[in-house]
Design a protein around this motif. Structure first.
Motif, PDB file in Angstrom:
ATOM      1  N   VAL A  34       6.785  -1.530   7.403  1.00  0.00           N
ATOM      2  CA  VAL A  34       6.513  -0.135   7.075  1.00  0.00           C
ATOM      3  C   VAL A  34       7.717   0.403   6.316  1.00  0.00           C
ATOM      4  O   VAL A  34       8.857   0.233   6.745  1.00  0.00           O
ATOM      5  CB  VAL A  34       6.261   0.685   8.349  1.00  0.00           C
ATOM      6  N   ILE A  35       7.467   1.022   5.170  1.00  0.00           N
ATOM      7  CA  ILE A  35       8.529   1.548   4.320  1.00  0.00           C
ATOM      8  C   ILE A  35       8.619   3.051   4.533  1.00  0.00           C
ATOM      9  O   ILE A  35       7.617   3.760   4.417  1.00  0.00           O
ATOM     10  CB  ILE A  35       8.250   1.242   2.834  1.00  0.00           C
ATOM     11  N   ILE A  36       9.802   3.526   4.863  1.00  0.00           N
ATOM     12  CA  ILE A  36       9.948   4.944   5.166  1.00  0.00           C
ATOM     13  C   ILE A  36      11.071   5.576   4.356  1.00  0.00           C
ATOM     14  O   ILE A  36      11.991   4.903   3.884  1.00  0.00           O
ATOM     15  CB  ILE A  36      10.217   5.173   6.668  1.00  0.00           C
ATOM     16  N   THR A  37      10.964   6.882   4.198  1.00  0.00           N
ATOM     17  CA  THR A  37      12.054   7.714   3.699  1.00  0.00           C
ATOM     18  C   THR A  37      12.478   8.591   4.866  1.00  0.00           C
ATOM     19  O   THR A  37      11.672   9.368   5.390  1.00  0.00           O
ATOM     20  CB  THR A  37      11.606   8.574   2.513  1.00  0.00           C
ATOM     21  N   ASP A  38      13.724   8.445   5.282  1.00  0.00           N
ATOM     22  CA  ASP A  38      14.202   9.069   6.515  1.00  0.00           C
ATOM     23  C   ASP A  38      15.244  10.137   6.199  1.00  0.00           C
ATOM     24  O   ASP A  38      16.374   9.814   5.832  1.00  0.00           O
ATOM     25  CB  ASP A  38      14.805   7.990   7.417  1.00  0.00           C
ATOM     26  N   PRO A  39      14.904  11.419   6.336  1.00  0.00           N
ATOM     27  CA  PRO A  39      15.881  12.469   6.036  1.00  0.00           C
ATOM     28  C   PRO A  39      17.048  12.494   7.010  1.00  0.00           C
ATOM     29  O   PRO A  39      18.104  13.042   6.710  1.00  0.00           O
ATOM     30  CB  PRO A  39      15.054  13.764   6.137  1.00  0.00           C
ATOM     31  N   GLY A  40      16.889  11.884   8.182  1.00  0.00           N
ATOM     32  CA  GLY A  40      17.977  11.858   9.157  1.00  0.00           C
ATOM     33  C   GLY A  40      19.077  10.895   8.785  1.00  0.00           C
ATOM     34  O   GLY A  40      20.265  11.193   8.922  1.00  0.00           O
ATOM     35  N   SER A  41      18.708   9.726   8.290  1.00  0.00           N
ATOM     36  CA  SER A  41      19.692   8.709   7.909  1.00  0.00           C
ATOM     37  C   SER A  41      19.985   8.728   6.412  1.00  0.00           C
ATOM     38  O   SER A  41      20.976   8.168   5.966  1.00  0.00           O
ATOM     39  CB  SER A  41      19.179   7.316   8.302  1.00  0.00           C
ATOM     40  N   GLY A  42      19.090   9.349   5.638  1.00  0.00           N
ATOM     41  CA  GLY A  42      19.241   9.352   4.183  1.00  0.00           C
ATOM     42  C   GLY A  42      18.645   8.132   3.517  1.00  0.00           C
ATOM     43  O   GLY A  42      18.671   8.014   2.289  1.00  0.00           O
ATOM     44  N   ASP A  43      18.084   7.216   4.308  1.00  0.00           N
ATOM     45  CA  ASP A  43      17.467   6.014   3.727  1.00  0.00           C
ATOM     46  C   ASP A  43      16.220   6.399   2.944  1.00  0.00           C
ATOM     47  O   ASP A  43      15.373   7.144   3.435  1.00  0.00           O
ATOM     48  CB  ASP A  43      17.093   5.026   4.830  1.00  0.00           C
ATOM     49  N   VAL A  44      16.115   5.872   1.727  1.00  0.00           N
ATOM     50  CA  VAL A  44      14.984   6.196   0.863  1.00  0.00           C
ATOM     51  C   VAL A  44      13.853   5.189   1.015  1.00  0.00           C
ATOM     52  O   VAL A  44      12.675   5.560   0.995  1.00  0.00           O
ATOM     53  CB  VAL A  44      15.436   6.269  -0.610  1.00  0.00           C
ATOM     54  N   THR A  77       6.160   5.951   3.260  1.00  0.00           N
ATOM     55  CA  THR A  77       5.805   5.883   1.844  1.00  0.00           C
ATOM     56  C   THR A  77       4.967   4.659   1.506  1.00  0.00           C
ATOM     57  O   THR A  77       4.237   4.660   0.515  1.00  0.00           O
ATOM     58  CB  THR A  77       7.073   5.870   0.960  1.00  0.00           C
ATOM     59  N   GLY A  78       5.047   3.602   2.327  1.00  0.00           N
ATOM     60  CA  GLY A  78       4.276   2.411   2.006  1.00  0.00           C
ATOM     61  C   GLY A  78       4.215   1.432   3.163  1.00  0.00           C
ATOM     62  O   GLY A  78       4.953   1.552   4.148  1.00  0.00           O
ATOM     63  N   ILE A  79       3.305   0.484   3.030  1.00  0.00           N
ATOM     64  CA  ILE A  79       3.188  -0.625   3.977  1.00  0.00           C
ATOM     65  C   ILE A  79       3.140  -1.905   3.158  1.00  0.00           C
ATOM     66  O   ILE A  79       2.276  -2.065   2.302  1.00  0.00           O
ATOM     67  CB  ILE A  79       1.927  -0.498   4.847  1.00  0.00           C
ATOM     68  N   ILE A 114       0.859  -1.162   0.000  1.00  0.00           N
ATOM     69  CA  ILE A 114       0.000   0.000   0.000  1.00  0.00           C
ATOM     70  C   ILE A 114       0.907   1.227   0.000  1.00  0.00           C
ATOM     71  O   ILE A 114       1.731   1.400   0.884  1.00  0.00           O
ATOM     72  CB  ILE A 114      -0.900   0.013   1.248  1.00  0.00           C
ATOM     73  N   GLY A 115       0.743   2.088  -0.998  1.00  0.00           N
ATOM     74  CA  GLY A 115       1.624   3.230  -1.119  1.00  0.00           C
ATOM     75  C   GLY A 115       2.744   2.930  -2.094  1.00  0.00           C
ATOM     76  O   GLY A 115       2.581   2.162  -3.045  1.00  0.00           O
ATOM     77  N   ASP A 116       3.907   3.522  -1.869  1.00  0.00           N
ATOM     78  CA  ASP A 116       5.036   3.423  -2.792  1.00  0.00           C
ATOM     79  C   ASP A 116       6.278   2.889  -2.087  1.00  0.00           C
ATOM     80  O   ASP A 116       6.375   2.914  -0.862  1.00  0.00           O
ATOM     81  CB  ASP A 116       5.362   4.793  -3.393  1.00  0.00           C
ATOM     82  N   LEU A 117       7.249   2.465  -2.883  1.00  0.00           N
ATOM     83  CA  LEU A 117       8.534   2.052  -2.335  1.00  0.00           C
ATOM     84  C   LEU A 117       9.454   3.243  -2.121  1.00  0.00           C
ATOM     85  O   LEU A 117      10.343   3.208  -1.280  1.00  0.00           O
ATOM     86  CB  LEU A 117       9.206   1.038  -3.263  1.00  0.00           C
ATOM     87  N   GLU A 118       9.255   4.307  -2.899  1.00  0.00           N
ATOM     88  CA  GLU A 118      10.090   5.494  -2.781  1.00  0.00           C
ATOM     89  C   GLU A 118       9.205   6.730  -2.917  1.00  0.00           C
ATOM     90  O   GLU A 118       8.120   6.661  -3.496  1.00  0.00           O
ATOM     91  CB  GLU A 118      11.189   5.488  -3.842  1.00  0.00           C
ATOM     92  N   PRO A 119       9.638   7.871  -2.383  1.00  0.00           N
ATOM     93  CA  PRO A 119       8.783   9.060  -2.384  1.00  0.00           C
ATOM     94  C   PRO A 119       8.565   9.670  -3.756  1.00  0.00           C
ATOM     95  O   PRO A 119       7.541  10.276  -4.018  1.00  0.00           O
ATOM     96  CB  PRO A 119       9.516  10.019  -1.457  1.00  0.00           C
ATOM     97  N   PHE A 120       9.559   9.533  -4.639  1.00  0.00           N
ATOM     98  CA  PHE A 120       9.441  10.012  -6.009  1.00  0.00           C
ATOM     99  C   PHE A 120      10.469   9.265  -6.852  1.00  0.00           C
ATOM    100  O   PHE A 120      11.452   8.726  -6.317  1.00  0.00           O
ATOM    101  CB  PHE A 120       9.658  11.532  -6.100  1.00  0.00           C
TER     102      PHE A 120
END
Length: 228
Positions: free
Chosen positions: A167-177, A155-157, A26-32
Motif C-alpha cells: 500500500v502506497i501512502i502519503t503521510d503528513p505526519g512523517s512527511g513521506d510522499v 495513493t496507490g496499491i 492501482i492509483g498513483d505513486l504520489e498525490p500530485f
C-alpha cells in the motif's frame, strides 16, 4: 476473532484498464506531481486531517496554505487546537472548496481498491504506531482494542509482486510522499479506525494528475478489477 476485512483475493485486486492492459499499480505513486516532504508534512502536531485535505485540494488545482485551512476549520468548528479533527468531519474542507466526498465506515480493502481504480483521492484513519513503530506493544494494545490517532492518504496499491502487495501512502505526519507498507501491516493500522475512509466522488483533473491522462472520464471507471 479475526475480521473478514483481512480476507482478500490477490488476483481480484489486480486491475485492468478499460483498454485491456494490465495495470499493476492501482492509483498513483504520489498525490500530485512534484510532491515532496516539504509539501507533504503537516505544520502542527494535530493537523494531519487538515493537511491530508490540503494535499487532496492541491491535486485538484487549489493552492491553499495549510494555515488558511486551519483557520477555516476553526471557523467551521471542525478543528480545535490540541484536539485535532473528528474523523466524521474529515472531508468538510474539501466540500467547502467544491470537491464532493463520501465517507465509508467499516470499509473493506475492495472498497479502497474501487475508489483508487476510479481515480478518487482517499483519506483514511490509522493507528500511527502500527505503521511508524510496529512492536509487540502495539500488538498487545490491539488485543485490548486499538485506537486510531492519525489521518493520511492512500495513493496507490502495488500488486506487482502478488506475494507482497504494498500500500502506497502519503503521510503528513512523517512527511513521506510515497511510503510503502505491506498490505497486512496497513490493514492492521487501518482497522483501529474501524476502517474509516473518506474518498472524493470525482477524480482529480488530468492536468493536475498526469497519471489520469488515459482515464476514461466519460465512462467514469475502469472495466475490471481482476475478474470483477
Amino acid at each position: 476473532e479475526e475480521d473478514d476485512f483481512h480476507e482478500y483475493n490477490i488476483e481480484s485486486i489486480n486491475a485492468k484498464t478499460n483498454m485491456g492492459t494490465l495495470k499493476q499499480t492501482i492509483g498513483d505513486l504520489e498525490p500530485f506531481p512534484g510532491a515532496d516532504t516539504a509539501a507533504g508534512h503537516q505544520i502542527y502536531n494535530d493537523t494531519c486531517a487538515i493537511k491530508s485535505q490540503q494535499i487532496v485540494l492541491t491535486s485538484f488545482g487549489y493552492d491553499i496554505p495549510e494555515d488558511q485551512l486551519v483557520q477555516e476549520a476553526m471557523d467551521l468548528n471542525i478543528y480545535e487546537p490540541g484536539s485535532g479533527t473528528s474523523p466524521h468531519d474529515v472531508g468538510i474542507l474539501l466540500n467547502v472548496h467544491g470537491v464532493p466526498t463520501h465517507t465509508v465506515q467499516n470499509a473493506h480493502v475492495y472498497d479502497l481498491v474501487n475508489e483508487l481504480a476510479q481515480g478518487h483521492k482517499v483519506i483514511v484513519g490509522v493507528d500511527s504506531g502500527e505503521l511508524w513503530h510496529p512492536s509487540v506493544f502495539e500488538k498487545i494494545q490491539d488485543l485490548f482494542g486499538g485506537q486510531a490517532d492519525h489521518a493520511l492518504l492512500v495513493t496507490g496499491i502495488d500488486t506487482t509482486d502478488p506475494n507482497n502487495i504494498e500500500v502506497i501512502i502519503t503521510d503528513p505526519g512523517s512527511g513521506d510522499v510515497a511510503m510503502r507498507y505491506p498490505m497486512e501491516q496497513f490493514l492492521d493500522a487501518w482497522h483501529d479506525s474501524h476502517c474509516i475512509m473518506v474518498a472524493t466522488d470525482i477524480p482529480a483533473p488530468a492536468e493536475h494528475d498526469p497519471a489520469m491522462v488515459n482515464f476514461d472520464y466519460g465512462d467514469g471507471h475502469i472495466s475490471f478489477i481482476g475478474d470483477v
